[in-house]
Design an enzyme around this catalytic site. Sequence first.
Site, short mmCIF file in Angstrom:
data_model
loop_
_atom_site.label_atom_id
_atom_site.label_comp_id
_atom_site.label_asym_id
_atom_site.label_seq_id
_atom_site.Cartn_x
_atom_site.Cartn_y
_atom_site.Cartn_z
N ARG A 147 37.94 22.45 -15.35
CA ARG A 147 38.14 21.09 -15.84
C ARG A 147 37.97 20.04 -14.75
NH1 ARG A 147 40.85 21.18 -20.72
NH2 ARG A 147 41.40 19.02 -20.45
N TRP A 188 39.29 15.84 -11.28
CA TRP A 188 37.91 15.36 -11.38
C TRP A 188 38.03 13.85 -11.22
CZ3 TRP A 188 34.97 12.05 -14.46
CH2 TRP A 188 33.59 12.20 -14.36
N GLU A 201 21.39 19.94 -14.40
CA GLU A 201 22.84 20.02 -14.25
C GLU A 201 23.26 20.98 -13.14
OE1 GLU A 201 24.53 21.65 -17.82
OE2 GLU A 201 26.54 20.99 -17.32
N GLU A 259 17.37 20.13 -24.07
CA GLU A 259 18.49 20.97 -23.63
C GLU A 259 18.12 21.74 -22.36
OE1 GLU A 259 21.49 21.34 -23.84
OE2 GLU A 259 21.88 23.37 -23.17
N CYS A 269 40.12 17.16 -15.22
CA CYS A 269 41.46 17.31 -14.69
C CYS A 269 42.25 18.33 -15.52
CB CYS A 269 42.26 16.02 -14.65
SG CYS A 269 41.49 14.75 -13.66
N LYS A 288 34.06 20.70 -17.03
CA LYS A 288 33.70 21.34 -18.29
C LYS A 288 34.07 20.48 -19.49
CE LYS A 288 32.43 24.83 -20.85
NZ LYS A 288 30.98 24.98 -20.99
N HIS A 317 1.34 8.77 -23.08
CA HIS A 317 1.60 7.33 -23.29
C HIS A 317 2.30 6.70 -22.09
CE1 HIS A 317 0.10 7.51 -27.37
NE2 HIS A 317 0.81 8.61 -27.55
N LYS A 356 20.01 21.53 -18.71
CA LYS A 356 20.57 22.71 -18.05
C LYS A 356 20.04 22.82 -16.63
CE LYS A 356 22.90 23.65 -19.97
NZ LYS A 356 23.71 23.50 -21.13
N ASN A 415 46.21 13.37 -16.47
CA ASN A 415 44.80 13.56 -16.86
C ASN A 415 44.46 12.40 -17.78
OD1 ASN A 415 42.35 14.42 -17.84
ND2 ASN A 415 43.21 16.02 -19.16
N GLY A 416 43.37 11.68 -17.49
CA GLY A 416 42.98 10.56 -18.34
C GLY A 416 42.70 9.33 -17.51
O1 M6R Z 1 32.83 20.11 -25.27
P1 M6R Z 1 31.63 19.34 -25.75
O2 M6R Z 1 30.63 20.21 -26.42
O3 M6R Z 1 32.01 18.17 -26.61
O4 M6R Z 1 30.99 18.75 -24.45
C1 M6R Z 1 29.92 17.86 -24.50
C2 M6R Z 1 29.17 17.84 -23.20
O5 M6R Z 1 29.98 17.36 -22.17
C3 M6R Z 1 28.68 19.24 -22.82
O6 M6R Z 1 27.92 19.78 -23.85
C4 M6R Z 1 27.84 19.20 -21.53
O7 M6R Z 1 26.69 18.45 -21.74
C5 M6R Z 1 27.52 20.62 -21.12
N1 M6R Z 1 28.57 21.15 -20.32
C6 M6R Z 1 26.23 20.74 -20.42
O8 M6R Z 1 25.93 22.06 -20.13
#
Ligand code: M6R
Length: 603
Positions: A27, A73, A486, A479, A2, A598, A502, A483, A99-100
């Site tokens: 956001r 969001w 996501e 990672e 948000c 984000k 396993h 990616k 927001n929250g």
């Molecule tokens: O802002 P941050 O690094 O604390 O965010 C943590 C995660 O939300 C963030 O790394 C998220 O996993 C990525 N956007 C994924 O690409």
Amino acid sequence: MCGIVGVVGNENATDILIQGLEKLEYRGYDSAGIFVAGKGAGSLVKSVGRIADLSAKVGDKLEGTAGIGHTRWATHGKPSEVNAHPHQSQTERLTLVHNGVIENYLEIKEKYLADHELKGQTDTEIAVHLMGRFVQEGLSTLEAFKKALHLIQGSYAFALMDAEDADTIYVAKNKSPLLIGLGDGYNMVCSDAMAMIRETSEYMEIHDKELVIVKKDSVQVMDYEGNAIERGSYIAELDLSDIGKGTYPYYMLKEIDEQPTVMRKLIQAYTDENGAVAVDSAIISAVKECDRIYIIAAGTSYHAGFASKMMLEELTGKPVELGIASEWGYGMPLLSQKPLFIFISQSGETADSRQVLVKVNELGFPSLTVTNVPGSTLSREASHTMILHAGPEIAVASTKAYTAQIATLAFLAKAVGEAMDNEKAKSFDLVHELSLVAQSIESTLSEKELIEGKVKELLETTRNAFYIGRGNDYYVAMEASLKLKEISYIQCEGFAAGELKHGTISLIEDGTPVLALISANPVIASHARGNVSEVVARGAQVLTIVEEGVEQEGDDIILNKVHPYLSSISMVIPTQLIAYYACLHRGLDVDKPRNLAKSVTVE
Ligand code: M6R
């Protein structure tokens, strides 16, 4: 999670709100709305979808000098016009964006609003009805806001307007980001300075549990009892070009391409005039004095912590333990005698990490935040900060922040190791090695066509995939798989290559894509090759990403060999491009994947 923007005292209020929301869209982007006042009765416009949809609906008919806007969001209630912010009180006199997450919203509803008809399902609507009720009972808007703030529990950034006083925005925050922008003859409020940089470079912080009255020519900060608080402003010269896409089709591709530059910026930032590694001596002492490092983070930042673990342990001699922020919020495991907490967070606003930092501060332990955003909540509340110098990262999928996090921690490890006379640290020429990494990234970036072709063959239609690796390559696999899933929505697991046999190997069938990461450690490489053979024997379609030195005929992507402490940086680059092209070829939105935001400012 948000985004909020507000402006008071500007003839172009509507434009400012829409442009601000466009910059905050990262956001949250499931619905949006604005309330504009100042010329006649205030007007409220909301829309499901992106800011472009809202902007089309607003057209050029909304005139006013003040207003508040919100991009959402969803947390409570599905994305819809009724659930989109701003929300209004029963008489429509008060208008609120939030927001929250308000934790006790149901309790408030039962106790104070039993006779109120609510239109949607959001906690925010309950908050504004509560404030409205207090106004109807005879309180001023300020007193009603204060009274509500005393009752509301949870996280929030609020911006409130009263239709009978279009010259004021009432603001308060707790655990969610919000700051004031000071303009020339007008003032603003916003979740992120980036959305205000067209208008101003002068900002004022708001701390948790502070209430601020924003008018066009004054900003009054107070606590919830109404006691005045003195707060100075600061100048932050942010670069407008940093937040544009330039000629790129997507921010993600731009940010992937920026990584060699980021590596070089980090060299400049963390070396002195003689080229020696230079990190704040207070941070070095904090690491030297601890007996164990606890790295707390979420998502990609958590993975960066893993990728840095071996390097930190070998160069500083301190054991490193990793914690998923959302899990550690419930309770700490048995800690060592002298812990040091390192919070890794691109945004510096992640609520899960922050809840752990709050506990760490209560316990009186030292902390270091490694973040891209100076002045962010995690930075302000930790004992120390190291900045990532990656420039704004706008695409939801984090790329350059991950590589900058590992590189920044490399400077920390090297500086502490040298200060402790660690032989490995002394012989590790980080500046040179990181320059080689920058070159290696450039060389991978020049192979985009090859990588795109491989993606078309392997990932255009598949429903699932595996990344496998050993040692640090396993952490990169975690990672890489995050990616890919996501943004391309391919179900993908990042797996320790040796662990497949396993149990999970039963999922491998004819054509299952398996992407194997193999860096130039001969023992690890030979074991990883064995695991590749095991999946090939079961029908997997394999793509290999291999460092020079252990390559074999038939490997798909060969990377320059770099120092083992930094190989995760170079190894992740092709996987970022793989995710990008998989998403593109599946016709999906690269920068704004579904269900995500984000900056995750709710727990
Ligand atoms: O802002 P941050 O690094 O604390 O965010 C943590 C995660 O939300 C963030 O790394 C998220 O996993 C990525 N956007 C994924 O690409």
